[in-house]
Write a protein that holds these residues in place. Structure first.
Motif, PDB file in Angstrom:
ATOM      1  N   ARG A   9      80.667  48.977  25.568  1.00 25.11           N
ATOM      2  CA  ARG A   9      81.298  50.189  26.101  1.00 25.11           C
ATOM      3  C   ARG A   9      82.771  49.949  26.411  1.00 25.11           C
ATOM      4  O   ARG A   9      83.626  50.802  26.148  1.00 25.11           O
ATOM      5  N   VAL A  10      83.058  48.761  26.975  1.00 26.49           N
ATOM      6  CA  VAL A  10      84.444  48.402  27.286  1.00 26.49           C
ATOM      7  C   VAL A  10      85.283  48.394  26.019  1.00 26.49           C
ATOM      8  O   VAL A  10      86.360  48.993  25.947  1.00 26.49           O
ATOM      9  N   ARG A  11      84.790  47.716  24.991  1.00 28.53           N
ATOM     10  CA  ARG A  11      85.561  47.592  23.756  1.00 28.53           C
ATOM     11  C   ARG A  11      85.687  48.937  23.030  1.00 28.53           C
ATOM     12  O   ARG A  11      86.687  49.210  22.370  1.00 28.53           O
ATOM     13  N   ALA A  12      84.682  49.774  23.175  1.00 27.31           N
ATOM     14  CA  ALA A  12      84.750  51.103  22.555  1.00 27.31           C
ATOM     15  C   ALA A  12      85.848  51.946  23.206  1.00 27.31           C
ATOM     16  O   ALA A  12      86.609  52.635  22.526  1.00 27.31           O
ATOM     17  N   LEU A  13      85.935  51.870  24.537  1.00 22.45           N
ATOM     18  CA  LEU A  13      86.982  52.612  25.246  1.00 22.45           C
ATOM     19  C   LEU A  13      88.365  52.077  24.897  1.00 22.45           C
ATOM     20  O   LEU A  13      89.325  52.834  24.747  1.00 22.45           O
ATOM     21  N   ARG A  14      88.481  50.741  24.755  1.00 23.49           N
ATOM     22  CA  ARG A  14      89.762  50.153  24.373  1.00 23.49           C
ATOM     23  C   ARG A  14      90.151  50.590  22.966  1.00 23.49           C
ATOM     24  O   ARG A  14      91.317  50.870  22.683  1.00 23.49           O
ATOM     25  N   VAL A  23      90.113  51.625  31.730  1.00 21.89           N
ATOM     26  CA  VAL A  23      88.742  51.251  31.355  1.00 21.89           C
ATOM     27  C   VAL A  23      88.014  50.669  32.556  1.00 21.89           C
ATOM     28  O   VAL A  23      86.850  51.002  32.838  1.00 21.89           O
ATOM     29  N   ALA A  24      88.693  49.774  33.283  1.00 25.98           N
ATOM     30  CA  ALA A  24      88.077  49.169  34.473  1.00 25.98           C
ATOM     31  C   ALA A  24      87.726  50.228  35.508  1.00 25.98           C
ATOM     32  O   ALA A  24      86.641  50.194  36.113  1.00 25.98           O
ATOM     33  N   ARG A  25      88.610  51.201  35.694  1.00 26.53           N
ATOM     34  CA  ARG A  25      88.353  52.268  36.673  1.00 26.53           C
ATOM     35  C   ARG A  25      87.202  53.157  36.227  1.00 26.53           C
ATOM     36  O   ARG A  25      86.337  53.528  37.028  1.00 26.53           O
ATOM     37  N   THR A  26      87.174  53.494  34.940  1.00 25.41           N
ATOM     38  CA  THR A  26      86.123  54.377  34.414  1.00 25.41           C
ATOM     39  C   THR A  26      84.739  53.756  34.562  1.00 25.41           C
ATOM     40  O   THR A  26      83.770  54.446  34.919  1.00 25.41           O
ATOM     41  N   LEU A  27      84.621  52.442  34.306  1.00 30.34           N
ATOM     42  CA  LEU A  27      83.320  51.769  34.322  1.00 30.34           C
ATOM     43  C   LEU A  27      83.062  51.012  35.625  1.00 30.34           C
ATOM     44  O   LEU A  27      82.053  50.310  35.732  1.00 30.34           O
ATOM     45  N   ALA A  28      83.975  51.175  36.600  1.00 27.97           N
ATOM     46  CA  ALA A  28      83.802  50.521  37.906  1.00 27.97           C
ATOM     47  C   ALA A  28      83.661  49.001  37.759  1.00 27.97           C
ATOM     48  O   ALA A  28      82.791  48.383  38.369  1.00 27.97           O
ATOM     49  N   PRO A  30      85.788  45.093  37.594  1.00 29.10           N
ATOM     50  CA  PRO A  30      87.025  44.423  37.999  1.00 29.10           C
ATOM     51  C   PRO A  30      88.020  44.378  36.836  1.00 29.10           C
ATOM     52  O   PRO A  30      87.629  44.174  35.678  1.00 29.10           O
ATOM     53  N   TYR A  31      89.289  44.554  37.154  1.00 23.85           N
ATOM     54  CA  TYR A  31      90.327  44.529  36.119  1.00 23.85           C
ATOM     55  C   TYR A  31      90.294  43.218  35.338  1.00 23.85           C
ATOM     56  O   TYR A  31      90.393  43.205  34.110  1.00 23.85           O
ATOM     57  N   THR A  32      90.153  42.095  36.056  1.00 23.24           N
ATOM     58  CA  THR A  32      90.184  40.790  35.389  1.00 23.24           C
ATOM     59  C   THR A  32      89.024  40.612  34.416  1.00 23.24           C
ATOM     60  O   THR A  32      89.170  39.976  33.375  1.00 23.24           O
ATOM     61  N   THR A  33      87.862  41.194  34.753  1.00 22.13           N
ATOM     62  CA  THR A  33      86.713  41.099  33.855  1.00 22.13           C
ATOM     63  C   THR A  33      87.001  41.811  32.547  1.00 22.13           C
ATOM     64  O   THR A  33      86.775  41.281  31.447  1.00 22.13           O
ATOM     65  N   VAL A  34      87.517  43.036  32.644  1.00 24.82           N
ATOM     66  CA  VAL A  34      87.846  43.801  31.441  1.00 24.82           C
ATOM     67  C   VAL A  34      88.935  43.091  30.644  1.00 24.82           C
ATOM     68  O   VAL A  34      88.887  43.027  29.413  1.00 24.82           O
ATOM     69  N   TRP A  35      89.917  42.535  31.335  1.00 22.72           N
ATOM     70  CA  TRP A  35      91.012  41.827  30.658  1.00 22.72           C
ATOM     71  C   TRP A  35      90.476  40.651  29.845  1.00 22.72           C
ATOM     72  O   TRP A  35      90.844  40.456  28.686  1.00 22.72           O
TER      73      TRP A  35
END
Length: 249
Positions: A9-14, A23-28, A30-35
């Motif tokens: 889901r993260v990669r699809a949004l990116r 993306v981090a805000r939408t999926l609740a 942490p920013y560092t995790t998504v990064w």
């Protein structure tokens, strides 16, 4: 422990052009995790650059994301550099480190056009957003030795077609690199007036001509206030450019 579905889901949004923070805000998350998922640890199952280079694939007549290409081309012509002397070519775009959204947009454009992996190298006052790839020279034929204003900068026919179809995204890249939106102050008969104004400054007459051409395609009025400086100041022209560019952030 996050599931593979969440990573997908993260990669699809990116892939849709959303920056890491949104993306981090939408999926609740942490920013560092998504990064780390999107930047530090990209999906290993990705096509290589040869498969993604639309100039080298006979079955593909243009970029899969022409808006991203037009934007990236504008960024390159402003603050970009393509190093071809290393073992693998490196496309590098310099972004002021206080403009986080610009850094994210540059990163996303590189990935949408060709990059499987993008690095961010902190410099003094700026971040170098860069990607290595053997096929960057295919997509940025304007590269060459020396500074851009000391050599001809001419778009290939296929690039002209992309910019003609996507002039707003091309202009956005130019203004996000070598342009700005400022508040201009004038005093008339003792009364001060403040109005917004766009400025684009570049030493290359060829790049300045490309900016003028793209603005003409959009029907946006401009004038040269100096040899190397273009101004968009009329109210209706600024409003039109706002729809395509907006302030850097």
């Amino acid at each position: 422990m996050h599931s593979p579905e969440m990573r997908a889901r993260v990669r699809a949004l990116r892939a849709q052009g959303n920056n890491i923070r949104s993306v981090a805000r939408t999926l609740a998350l942490p920013y560092t995790t998504v990064w780390h998922w999107c930047v530090d640890r990209p999906d290993p199952v990705q096509a290589n650059s040869a498969a993604r280079c639309f100039r080298c694939r006979p079955d593909q007549v243009g970029p899969s994301d022409p808006t991203a290409y037009a934007y990236l081309l504008g960024l390159y012509l402003g603050d970009g550099h393509l190093v071809t002397t290393d073992r693998v070519p490196v496309l590098r775009i310099y972004c002021t480190d206080t403009w986080l959204n610009l850094i994210e947009s540059c990163d996303a454009a590189m990935r949408a056009v060709l990059a499987n992996r993008v690095q961010r190298i902190q410099k003094q006052g700026c971040v170098a957003v860069q990607s290595t790839g053997k096929h960057w020279p295919c997509l940025i034929p304007q590269h060459g030795p020396g500074k851009k204003h000391q050599r001809p900068i001419i778009l290939a026919g296929w690039q002209q077609e992309i910019v003609t179809a996507q002039p707003g995204h091309f202009v956005r890249g130019l203004f996000h690199s070598d342009g700005c939106r400022v508040s201009n102050r004038v005093t008339v008969r003792g009364r001060e007036y403040v109005y917004p104004r766009y400025m684009f400054v570049n030493e290359s007459a060829d790049i300045m001509g490309l900016c003028q051409w793209a603005l003409d395609l959009l029907g946006i009025g401009w004038r040269m206030n100096r040899r190397n400086s273009l101004s968009v100041a009329r109210r209706e022209a600024v409003a039109a450019l706002d729809r395509h560019v907006g302030p850097k952030s």
